[in-house]
Structure formats: structure tokens, C-alpha cells
Design an enzyme around this catalytic site. Structure first.
Site, PDB file in Angstrom:
ATOM      1  N   HIS A  90       0.831  -1.212   0.000  1.00 54.90           N
ATOM      2  CA  HIS A  90       0.000   0.000   0.000  1.00 54.90           C
ATOM      3  C   HIS A  90       0.862   1.258   0.000  1.00 54.90           C
ATOM      4  O   HIS A  90       2.059   1.220   0.298  1.00 54.90           O
ATOM      5  CB  HIS A  90      -0.932   0.027   1.209  1.00 54.90           C
ATOM      6  CG  HIS A  90      -0.209   0.135   2.525  1.00 54.90           C
ATOM      7  ND1 HIS A  90       0.522  -0.903   3.066  1.00 54.90           N
ATOM      8  CD2 HIS A  90      -0.096   1.166   3.397  1.00 54.90           C
ATOM      9  CE1 HIS A  90       1.050  -0.529   4.214  1.00 54.90           C
ATOM     10  NE2 HIS A  90       0.704   0.742   4.433  1.00 54.90           N
TER      11      HIS A  90
ATOM     12  N   ASP B 247       0.444   4.866   2.059  1.00 55.23           N
ATOM     13  CA  ASP B 247      -0.326   5.208   3.258  1.00 55.23           C
ATOM     14  C   ASP B 247      -1.519   6.114   2.956  1.00 55.23           C
ATOM     15  O   ASP B 247      -1.385   7.147   2.273  1.00 55.23           O
ATOM     16  CB  ASP B 247       0.591   5.890   4.285  1.00 55.23           C
ATOM     17  CG  ASP B 247       1.547   4.894   4.924  1.00 55.23           C
ATOM     18  OD1 ASP B 247       1.152   3.730   5.118  1.00 55.23           O
ATOM     19  OD2 ASP B 247       2.697   5.286   5.212  1.00 55.23           O
TER      20      ASP B 247
ATOM     21  N   HIS C  85       4.720  -0.006   0.339  1.00 57.47           N
ATOM     22  CA  HIS C  85       5.406  -0.834   1.319  1.00 57.47           C
ATOM     23  C   HIS C  85       4.463  -1.887   1.880  1.00 57.47           C
ATOM     24  O   HIS C  85       3.238  -1.778   1.764  1.00 57.47           O
ATOM     25  CB  HIS C  85       6.001   0.019   2.447  1.00 57.47           C
ATOM     26  CG  HIS C  85       4.992   0.828   3.191  1.00 57.47           C
ATOM     27  ND1 HIS C  85       4.403   1.953   2.657  1.00 57.47           N
ATOM     28  CD2 HIS C  85       4.437   0.667   4.420  1.00 57.47           C
ATOM     29  CE1 HIS C  85       3.553   2.470   3.525  1.00 57.47           C
ATOM     30  NE2 HIS C  85       3.541   1.699   4.599  1.00 57.47           N
TER      31      HIS C  85
ATOM     32  N   ARG D 235       4.813   6.227  14.198  1.00 61.53           N
ATOM     33  CA  ARG D 235       4.899   6.773  12.836  1.00 61.53           C
ATOM     34  C   ARG D 235       4.435   8.222  12.832  1.00 61.53           C
ATOM     35  O   ARG D 235       3.366   8.524  13.353  1.00 61.53           O
ATOM     36  CB  ARG D 235       4.034   5.957  11.870  1.00 61.53           C
ATOM     37  CG  ARG D 235       4.310   6.300  10.424  1.00 61.53           C
ATOM     38  CD  ARG D 235       3.460   5.459   9.487  1.00 61.53           C
ATOM     39  NE  ARG D 235       2.253   6.176   9.121  1.00 61.53           N
ATOM     40  CZ  ARG D 235       1.202   5.619   8.504  1.00 61.53           C
ATOM     41  NH1 ARG D 235       1.202   4.329   8.222  1.00 61.53           N
ATOM     42  NH2 ARG D 235       0.158   6.349   8.197  1.00 61.53           N
TER      43      ARG D 235
HETATM   44  C1  SIN Z   1       2.898   1.041   8.015  1.00 60.34           C
HETATM   45  O1  SIN Z   1       2.297   0.697   7.012  1.00 60.34           O
HETATM   46  O2  SIN Z   1       3.013   2.208   8.346  1.00 60.34           O
HETATM   47  C2  SIN Z   1       3.568  -0.017   8.886  1.00 60.34           C
HETATM   48  C3  SIN Z   1       4.928  -0.329   8.402  1.00 60.34           C
HETATM   49  C4  SIN Z   1       5.676  -1.223   9.350  1.00 60.34           C
HETATM   50  O3  SIN Z   1       5.183  -1.500  10.447  1.00 60.34           O
HETATM   51  O4  SIN Z   1       6.795  -1.621   9.020  1.00 60.34           O
END
Ligand code: SIN
Length: 272
Positions: A101, A103, A248, A263
Site C-alpha cells: 500500500h 499510506d 510498502h 509513525r
Molecule cells: C505502516 O504501514 O506504516 C507499517 C509499516 C511497518 O510497520 O513496518
């Protein structure tokens, strides 16, 4: 490639670089900001090790790159709405980001970038994959590129967020947005594939069956190993990725162990 003290080491030819010689807890001077920003443009995701920083310092670092984005559904640290909690343990029924995805692409104005610091790691596993969406676009055959360029797709927050973070979200409205299937990066001017399996539910110019088939083809294409790098976290590693050019996927292979982090997400602009 490096200033006097900052070193940038690519992880793969297509995506990812590790940067050393920067303390993200300190205010950035212009030349350090420029080096980090350029590395992000060049490598799409950049990694820093041993960043013993507080959530407030992580927020201050993020603000160098723009206004901060507040997540429409996920929990944040008490009193710090900009600090989204990333957490999975033995009691979790999900981990954040388990499929490819970009974000919060369901927002009308989706995030430019995300800055994740992991402070608690499982004994093994919990890596994150990142993939280059410029390459994903460029490696489609010319007739498919020509077909997709100019098409639009619905990105629907309902698909992911309903019931995920709370059992009592009836009446709550999650974001939905229509974005170009191929977006142009506002800084590099390059074209990137901008559909993802978390949020993109329909290509609007195609019939339902055509859209489902094309999206499945694109979601498989995005997973091509040569487009990606795999980051192995250490305690206090930080990853900063460009959501406009990369996707990612977090690997939840460590259940029932615990993995936790924070985050901070930088606001972006409307895709075009
Ligand atoms: C996310 O999609 O922000 C999570 C990424 C992660 O936990 O490595």
C-alpha cells in the site's frame, strides 16, 4: 554521494538507501535537510540507525518536510495526534500495513511521506518491504501504460478501517477519494503507478469485471521482487518513505512476539 560527514549507501539499485552521520533528534540545518530530501527523492525510502529520539523529536523532524498528517482512524500516543502507534503483539488480530500500500491513499490529499521509528522488536522477523512505483509504471508494456494513463480509480478507506481499530465505529465515515491510476511526482516529475491492494477498489473508466482483472494484474506486478528492497530493523531504526513513489508492506511473521513503534506522517498534495 556524501557530504563531509553524511554517508548515503544504496540498498538496491532501484530503491532504498541507508544514511549515517545524522542525528534526527537535532534541528536540521539547510544543507543537511537538502541532503536528506535529495536522498529521499533519489532512493524513495531512506533508513537511519540508532536514533534515540523522543516522539516529540520525531514530530519536529517530520515538520521540516511539511505539515503533518493526522490518521483518520488509527490510535496515536496520548496528547500527540501526529504520533501514530504501530504495534502488534500476542493479543493482536492485525498488524499495520500487512499488504502492499501507499499510506492513507483514500484521503483526498494523501500523505507525502511517513517516518517510522521502531523501538521494540521481535527476536526475529518484522521486516518491511518497499517497492519502486516509478519502475512499476516504466516496466508495464507500452499499450498498458497508454491505456492506464488518464484513468482514475476509487481509493476507499472503508475497505481497511471499518471495524479495524474499534468495534464501535457504526456511523463513522471513513475517507474515499478518486485519484489518477498513474500519478506524476510533484518534485521529480516522474510517473508512478498509484493503485494499491489496501485501498483501490475500482478503476472508474472500466466495467466492474474489467477493473477487477486489471487491478489484479497491477497488484501482482507491484509485487515483482526486482522492484523492491527488504529492510531489517534494529532497535531505534527509522525509515522515511515517499508515499508518492513507493509502496510498502510490513511482514507480520513474528506472532506472538511484540513489535512497536511510532509513525509520523507528512502531509502531501492532491495527486495529478
Ligand atoms: C505502516 O504501514 O506504516 C507499517 C509499516 C511497518 O510497520 O513496518
Amino acid at each position: 554521494m556524501a557530504s563531509n560527514r553524511i554517508d548515503i549507501r544504496p540498498l538496491t539499485p532501484r530503491i532504498g538507501a541507508e544514511i549515517s552521520g545524522v542525528n534526527l533528534g537535532e534541528p536540521l540545518d539547510k544543507s543537511t535537510f537538502d541532503i536528506i530530501h535529495q536522498a529521499l527523492m533519489d532512493h524513495l525510502v531512506i533508513f537511519f540507525r540508532d536514533q534515540h529520539i523522543t516522539p516529540e523529536q520525531q514530530i519536529a523532524f517530520g515538520r521540516h518536510f511539511g505539515d503533518l498528517h493526522i490518521h483518520p482512524a488509527a490510535p496515536s500516543l496520548p496528547g500527540l495526534p501526529e504520533a501514530m502507534i504501530i504495534h502488534a503483539d500476542a493479543n493482536s488480530s492485525y498488524a499495520n500495513g500487512e499488504d502492499w500500500h501507499s499510506d492513507v491513499s483514500c484521503d483526498e490529499v494523501p500523505p507525502m511521506g511517513s517516518i517510522l521509528r521502531i523501538h521494540t522488536l521481535p527476536p526475529f522477523g518484522g521486516d518491511t518491504l518497499f517497492a519502486n512505483m516509478y519502475t512499476a509504471f516504466e516496466t508495464l508494456s507500452p499499450p498498458i501504460r497508454a491505456m492506464l494513463d488518464g484513468m482514475t480509480a476509487l481509493h476507499d478507506g472503508e475497505l481497511l478501517y471499518r471495524g479495524r481499530y474499534t468495534n464501535s465505529d457504526s456511523g463513522r465515515v471513513y475517507p474515499k477519494a478518486v485519484h489518477p491510476v498513474i500519478r506524476t511526482h510533484p518534485v521529480t516529475g516522474k510517473k508512478a503507478l498509484y493503485v494499491n491492494s489496501f485501498f483501490t477498489s475500482r478503476i472508474l473508466e472500466l466495467s466492474k469485471a474489467e477493473s477487477a482483472a486489471v487491478l489484479q494484474m497491477l497488484f501482482r506486478h507491484i509485487e515483482t521482487p526486482e522492484f523492491s528492497c527488504r529492510f531489517r530493523w534494529q532497535q531505534n531504526s527509522v525509515a522515511f518513505w515517499d508515499n508518492r513513489a513507493a509502496q510498502h508492506q510490513a511482514i507480520w511473521d513474528y506472532f506472538p512476539a511484540t513489535r512497536s513503534g511510532v509513525r509520523v506522517t507528512v502531509a502531501g498534495d492532491r495527486p495529478f
